[in-house]
Design a protein around this motif. Structure first.
Motif, PDB file in Angstrom:
ATOM      1  N   ALA A  40      43.414  75.564  91.975  1.00 31.04           N
ATOM      2  CA  ALA A  40      44.523  75.301  91.046  1.00 31.04           C
ATOM      3  C   ALA A  40      44.228  74.177  90.056  1.00 31.04           C
ATOM      4  O   ALA A  40      44.491  74.312  88.861  1.00 31.04           O
ATOM      5  N   GLU A  41      43.672  73.073  90.545  1.00 32.12           N
ATOM      6  CA  GLU A  41      43.457  71.935  89.645  1.00 32.12           C
ATOM      7  C   GLU A  41      42.343  72.191  88.625  1.00 32.12           C
ATOM      8  O   GLU A  41      42.256  71.502  87.616  1.00 32.12           O
ATOM      9  N   ASN A  42      41.510  73.191  88.891  1.00 29.43           N
ATOM     10  CA  ASN A  42      40.400  73.478  87.976  1.00 29.43           C
ATOM     11  C   ASN A  42      40.784  74.375  86.795  1.00 29.43           C
ATOM     12  O   ASN A  42      40.114  74.335  85.761  1.00 29.43           O
ATOM     13  N   PHE A  43      41.823  75.180  86.956  1.00 30.05           N
ATOM     14  CA  PHE A  43      42.137  76.152  85.898  1.00 30.05           C
ATOM     15  C   PHE A  43      42.447  75.520  84.540  1.00 30.05           C
ATOM     16  O   PHE A  43      41.984  76.024  83.512  1.00 30.05           O
ATOM     17  N   PRO A  44      43.189  74.407  84.467  1.00 28.45           N
ATOM     18  CA  PRO A  44      43.383  73.783  83.153  1.00 28.45           C
ATOM     19  C   PRO A  44      42.066  73.288  82.531  1.00 28.45           C
ATOM     20  O   PRO A  44      41.874  73.367  81.316  1.00 28.45           O
ATOM     21  N   ILE A  45      41.159  72.798  83.369  1.00 30.04           N
ATOM     22  CA  ILE A  45      39.851  72.343  82.883  1.00 30.04           C
ATOM     23  C   ILE A  45      39.045  73.527  82.371  1.00 30.04           C
ATOM     24  O   ILE A  45      38.488  73.494  81.260  1.00 30.04           O
ATOM     25  N   TRP A  46      38.984  74.585  83.163  1.00 28.84           N
ATOM     26  CA  TRP A  46      38.230  75.776  82.752  1.00 28.84           C
ATOM     27  C   TRP A  46      38.831  76.396  81.495  1.00 28.84           C
ATOM     28  O   TRP A  46      38.122  76.930  80.650  1.00 28.84           O
ATOM     29  N   SER A  47      40.143  76.319  81.378  1.00 28.34           N
ATOM     30  CA  SER A  47      40.828  76.828  80.189  1.00 28.34           C
ATOM     31  C   SER A  47      40.353  76.092  78.936  1.00 28.34           C
ATOM     32  O   SER A  47      40.050  76.703  77.907  1.00 28.34           O
ATOM     33  N   GLN A  48      40.275  74.765  79.020  1.00 32.07           N
ATOM     34  CA  GLN A  48      39.792  73.964  77.890  1.00 32.07           C
ATOM     35  C   GLN A  48      38.344  74.303  77.556  1.00 32.07           C
ATOM     36  O   GLN A  48      37.964  74.392  76.381  1.00 32.07           O
ATOM     37  N   GLN A  49      37.542  74.510  78.584  1.00 33.35           N
ATOM     38  CA  GLN A  49      36.142  74.862  78.357  1.00 33.35           C
ATOM     39  C   GLN A  49      36.040  76.209  77.640  1.00 33.35           C
ATOM     40  O   GLN A  49      35.251  76.356  76.687  1.00 33.35           O
ATOM     41  N   SER A  50      36.820  77.174  78.074  1.00 35.22           N
ATOM     42  CA  SER A  50      36.806  78.494  77.438  1.00 35.22           C
ATOM     43  C   SER A  50      37.256  78.410  75.983  1.00 35.22           C
ATOM     44  O   SER A  50      36.688  79.051  75.102  1.00 35.22           O
ATOM     45  N   ASN A  51      38.286  77.585  75.741  1.00 32.99           N
ATOM     46  CA  ASN A  51      38.774  77.450  74.375  1.00 32.99           C
ATOM     47  C   ASN A  51      37.727  76.783  73.496  1.00 32.99           C
ATOM     48  O   ASN A  51      37.549  77.155  72.332  1.00 32.99           O
ATOM     49  N   GLY A  52      37.018  75.807  74.057  1.00 33.88           N
ATOM     50  CA  GLY A  52      35.927  75.175  73.324  1.00 33.88           C
ATOM     51  C   GLY A  52      34.858  76.187  72.937  1.00 33.88           C
ATOM     52  O   GLY A  52      34.312  76.142  71.824  1.00 33.88           O
ATOM     53  N   MET A  53      34.573  77.103  73.854  1.00 32.42           N
ATOM     54  CA  MET A  53      33.600  78.156  73.528  1.00 32.42           C
ATOM     55  C   MET A  53      34.110  79.042  72.395  1.00 32.42           C
ATOM     56  O   MET A  53      33.352  79.399  71.482  1.00 32.42           O
ATOM     57  N   LEU A  54      35.392  79.378  72.427  1.00 31.88           N
ATOM     58  CA  LEU A  54      35.969  80.196  71.355  1.00 31.88           C
ATOM     59  C   LEU A  54      35.864  79.472  70.016  1.00 31.88           C
ATOM     60  O   LEU A  54      35.478  80.073  69.002  1.00 31.88           O
ATOM     61  N   GLN A  55      36.189  78.199  70.002  1.00 30.04           N
ATOM     62  CA  GLN A  55      36.084  77.418  68.768  1.00 30.04           C
ATOM     63  C   GLN A  55      34.647  77.445  68.247  1.00 30.04           C
ATOM     64  O   GLN A  55      34.412  77.636  67.043  1.00 30.04           O
ATOM     65  N   PHE A  56      33.698  77.269  69.144  1.00 26.36           N
ATOM     66  CA  PHE A  56      32.287  77.259  68.761  1.00 26.36           C
ATOM     67  C   PHE A  56      31.847  78.622  68.226  1.00 26.36           C
ATOM     68  O   PHE A  56      31.122  78.697  67.231  1.00 26.36           O
ATOM     69  N   VAL A  57      32.287  79.687  68.866  1.00 29.21           N
ATOM     70  CA  VAL A  57      31.927  81.035  68.409  1.00 29.21           C
ATOM     71  C   VAL A  57      32.467  81.281  67.001  1.00 29.21           C
ATOM     72  O   VAL A  57      31.739  81.748  66.117  1.00 29.21           O
TER      73      VAL A  57
END
Length: 198
Positions: free
Chosen positions: A115-132
């Motif tokens: 549970a505590e990791n999902f907000p972190i992973w969400s930010q990481q995924s969004n960072g990848m989208l921004q980079f793409v």
């Protein structure tokens, strides 16, 4: 050097932007659609959301950002902020990046151990989208930079573009024609940033 790594090198923070993009607005929309579809996310959550603003809608964003900042930046030092807002406003458009908190909460409920990791992973995924998106725009000769005026503008953005309450604003990416190339980029020594063991 691979085509992909060359594309990464081409992506830069471009602040001197204008309206003259070398591709159509439809092409920009296509790039963002493809990026949203194909950027990876943890547990294939697909929690990233994007809004693309052109024309008056784009101008409205930077006008409301300027007026929001006017309330918190002292009047006697507001000129540089106003100048920065004008530079973003002079671009062709803006991509707004969000994360859907309903999706993240659903994963937290479903997989409590993580549970505590999902907000972190969400930010990481969004960072990848921004980079793409950023890199794909650069490949088309379109300049962009990444801005973070959230959470100051969250409420106004949500109201103005009828964004669902569960969408959390993460970043803003003004894009446009490249009016002036960015300067040389400095790099910290690689031996302080990378270790290889064989």
């Amino acid at each position: 050097m691979s085509e992909f790594l060359n594309a990464i090198k081409k992506r830069r923070s471009v602040y001197a932007l204008n309206q003259e993009i070398p591709v159509s607005e439809d092409r920009i929309e296509e790039i963002v659609k493809e990026a949203v579809l194909h950027t990876p996310s943890s547990f294939n959550s697909q929690s990233a959301r994007a809004v693309v603003l052109f024309g008056e809608q784009h101008h409205k964003l930077w006008d409301l950002t300027k007026e929001t900042l006017r309330k918190v930046v002292p009047a006697d030092s507001f000129a540089p902020t106003e100048e920065k807002m004008a530079s973003f406003r002079s671009a062709r458009g803006t991509v707004l990046f969000f994360e859907d908190q309903t999706v993240i909460k659903g994963l937290q409920d479903q997989f409590a151990a993580y549970a505590e990791n999902f907000p972190i992973w969400s930010q990481q995924s969004n960072g990848m989208l921004q980079f793409v998106v950023w890199t794909a725009l650069a490949q088309e000769g379109v300049g962009a930079s990444l801005q973070h005026y959230n959470p100051l503008i969250d409420e106004e953005v949500s109201k103005e573009w009828n964004v669902p309450a569960s969408w959390k604003l993460i970043a803003q990416m003004p894009f446009g024609g490249i009016a002036a190339a960015p300067g040389d980029k400095d790099f910290a020594p690689l031996d302080t940033r990378l270790k290889v063991f064989k």
